[in-house]
Design a protein around this motif. Sequence first.
Motif, PDB file in Angstrom:
ATOM      1  N   TYR A 186      23.597  21.508   5.497  1.00  0.00           N
ATOM      2  CA  TYR A 186      23.200  22.525   4.568  1.00  0.00           C
ATOM      3  C   TYR A 186      24.141  23.304   3.942  1.00  0.00           C
ATOM      4  O   TYR A 186      24.021  24.186   3.144  1.00  0.00           O
ATOM      5  CB  TYR A 186      21.880  23.176   4.853  1.00  0.00           C
ATOM      6  N   SER A 187      25.493  23.251   4.846  1.00  0.00           N
ATOM      7  CA  SER A 187      26.554  24.238   4.312  1.00  0.00           C
ATOM      8  C   SER A 187      27.294  23.787   2.934  1.00  0.00           C
ATOM      9  O   SER A 187      28.043  24.353   2.562  1.00  0.00           O
ATOM     10  CB  SER A 187      27.455  24.495   5.531  1.00  0.00           C
ATOM     11  N   ASN A 188      26.893  22.436   2.527  1.00  0.00           N
ATOM     12  CA  ASN A 188      27.419  22.016   1.201  1.00  0.00           C
ATOM     13  C   ASN A 188      27.362  22.864   0.194  1.00  0.00           C
ATOM     14  O   ASN A 188      26.256  23.505  -0.308  1.00  0.00           O
ATOM     15  CB  ASN A 188      26.827  20.808   1.156  1.00  0.00           C
ATOM     16  N   ASP A 189      28.412  23.095  -0.403  1.00  0.00           N
ATOM     17  CA  ASP A 189      28.413  24.241  -1.472  1.00  0.00           C
ATOM     18  C   ASP A 189      27.704  23.672  -2.714  1.00  0.00           C
ATOM     19  O   ASP A 189      27.586  24.495  -3.993  1.00  0.00           O
ATOM     20  CB  ASP A 189      29.892  24.413  -2.105  1.00  0.00           C
ATOM     21  N   ILE A 190      27.343  22.336  -2.758  1.00  0.00           N
ATOM     22  CA  ILE A 190      26.767  21.743  -4.016  1.00  0.00           C
ATOM     23  C   ILE A 190      25.279  22.466  -4.149  1.00  0.00           C
ATOM     24  O   ILE A 190      24.636  22.180  -5.257  1.00  0.00           O
ATOM     25  CB  ILE A 190      26.271  20.186  -3.472  1.00  0.00           C
ATOM     26  N   SER A 236      31.196  22.320  -6.151  1.00  0.00           N
ATOM     27  CA  SER A 236      30.618  23.165  -7.156  1.00  0.00           C
ATOM     28  C   SER A 236      31.329  23.421  -8.179  1.00  0.00           C
ATOM     29  O   SER A 236      30.801  23.829  -9.383  1.00  0.00           O
ATOM     30  CB  SER A 236      29.938  24.203  -6.371  1.00  0.00           C
ATOM     31  N   LEU A 237      32.558  23.572  -8.022  1.00  0.00           N
ATOM     32  CA  LEU A 237      33.631  24.044  -9.223  1.00  0.00           C
ATOM     33  C   LEU A 237      34.235  22.760  -9.666  1.00  0.00           C
ATOM     34  O   LEU A 237      34.021  22.512 -11.107  1.00  0.00           O
ATOM     35  CB  LEU A 237      34.715  24.725  -8.564  1.00  0.00           C
ATOM     36  N   GLU A 238      34.389  21.651  -9.152  1.00  0.00           N
ATOM     37  CA  GLU A 238      35.070  20.322  -9.750  1.00  0.00           C
ATOM     38  C   GLU A 238      34.120  19.859 -10.524  1.00  0.00           C
ATOM     39  O   GLU A 238      34.469  19.455 -11.850  1.00  0.00           O
ATOM     40  CB  GLU A 238      35.718  19.564  -8.668  1.00  0.00           C
ATOM     41  N   TRP A 239      32.769  19.691  -9.986  1.00  0.00           N
ATOM     42  CA  TRP A 239      31.864  18.840 -10.875  1.00  0.00           C
ATOM     43  C   TRP A 239      30.472  19.659 -11.118  1.00  0.00           C
ATOM     44  O   TRP A 239      29.681  19.620 -12.243  1.00  0.00           O
ATOM     45  CB  TRP A 239      31.290  17.557  -9.894  1.00  0.00           C
ATOM     46  N   GLY A 240      30.227  20.616 -10.566  1.00  0.00           N
ATOM     47  CA  GLY A 240      29.123  21.606 -10.686  1.00  0.00           C
ATOM     48  C   GLY A 240      29.372  22.371 -12.054  1.00  0.00           C
ATOM     49  O   GLY A 240      28.413  22.380 -12.872  1.00  0.00           O
ATOM     50  N   VAL A 241      30.483  22.975 -12.256  1.00  0.00           N
ATOM     51  CA  VAL A 241      30.490  23.831 -13.385  1.00  0.00           C
ATOM     52  C   VAL A 241      30.634  22.929 -14.652  1.00  0.00           C
ATOM     53  O   VAL A 241      29.956  23.107 -15.617  1.00  0.00           O
ATOM     54  CB  VAL A 241      31.624  24.662 -13.388  1.00  0.00           C
ATOM     55  N   PRO A 242      31.166  21.781 -14.787  1.00  0.00           N
ATOM     56  CA  PRO A 242      31.194  20.940 -15.906  1.00  0.00           C
ATOM     57  C   PRO A 242      29.921  20.398 -15.915  1.00  0.00           C
ATOM     58  O   PRO A 242      29.518  20.130 -17.328  1.00  0.00           O
ATOM     59  CB  PRO A 242      32.060  19.737 -15.367  1.00  0.00           C
ATOM     60  N   SER A 243      29.193  19.976 -14.930  1.00  0.00           N
ATOM     61  CA  SER A 243      27.668  19.642 -15.231  1.00  0.00           C
ATOM     62  C   SER A 243      26.670  20.699 -15.652  1.00  0.00           C
ATOM     63  O   SER A 243      25.984  20.128 -16.795  1.00  0.00           O
ATOM     64  CB  SER A 243      27.201  19.177 -13.623  1.00  0.00           C
ATOM     65  N   ALA A 244      27.144  22.007 -15.288  1.00  0.00           N
ATOM     66  CA  ALA A 244      26.342  22.959 -16.048  1.00  0.00           C
ATOM     67  C   ALA A 244      26.621  23.026 -17.414  1.00  0.00           C
ATOM     68  O   ALA A 244      25.786  23.424 -18.310  1.00  0.00           O
ATOM     69  CB  ALA A 244      26.575  24.268 -15.155  1.00  0.00           C
TER      70      ALA A 244
END
Length: 342
Positions: A186-190, A236-244
């Motif tokens: 659960y420590s995954n920043d995803i 969360s920055l590499e793929w999360g922000v572009p996904s958002a």
Amino acid sequence: MMLISVQALRALAAWVVVGHHFMQVFFNFEVHSPLEYLFADKGAAGVDVFFVISGLVIFLASADKALTPWRFMLMRVARIAPAYWFYTLLMALLIVALPAMFPNDEWVLSHVALSMLFIPAQHPAGFGIYPLLDVGWTLNFEMLFYLLFALALWVRTSYRFWVVAGLLYLVCGIISPALNLAGGFYSNDIVLEFLMGIVIGMLYRRGLCRARAWLPLLGIVGALVAIYIGADVPRSLEWGVPSAVLVISGVTLEPYFKGSRLLKMLGDCSYSVYLIHTMVLYAGRWAAEHAGISPYAMLPVCIAVTALCAFASYQWLEKGSYRVFKRWFGMDDPTRLSRQKH
């Protein structure tokens, strides 16, 4: 009502993940062309799109509604769990009946039980913290998010983001590392991508997801380029922000998607596509090896089988089980909620 743009993105994300796992199952991620590289190295970003969408959908579905935490969790379990339980048990049956088709898998009863309960655990085959139906690792995060969001229902809609953010930080940033919960699963920043979805939901409700078409189209292009190029930063920055950015751009283009029954159906079937596709791919690989068929000749067969099975799964398994659960828990009875509130 589900936004058609979101349905289109759900479908896109699901099929991108299918392409990613095709490269894994058939080629063990060995690539020989730019297209193979795209799916092998970047296809997993479909999961990040799913997580952002999940935060958006849950926020919009609960905003200004008289939902108790218990009722909210029942609705989420009724929607997500039955299909996952069915395909987890089917996977266990296939491993027993056709072990040659799943040479890298094995099952242990205790692990199956933990999988069904959405509790992260080491896979018996030893390749990491995965449930028996390995794509279900994302659902373990989903269930945690649902639980924390359910607690946030005690406060006003405008404060829910901050409550969920605080609870996620407490569980994933403090408790999980300190206690090494599930090996740090659960420590995954995803998990931050759920919060991105909530923010998009807040902007949408305030009427701020509006712009001329060129701006969201530019956002989509920029997001895809960012995912392709990548960066040495947390996921969360590499793929999360572009996904958002993809999701908010899609929502902004909603007027252009309205009325598309095809996109709605593709989105409706995306959950079953996600649950089914790895079993179909393993079966396809086994058939291709025994029949001497090229993996790329087998690919359209796998796509067709996955699509047809997902359509049937949504129509009969997902919708049917949801109706049954709603009837069992009285979620169709409008007076039941009124009684609960008193």
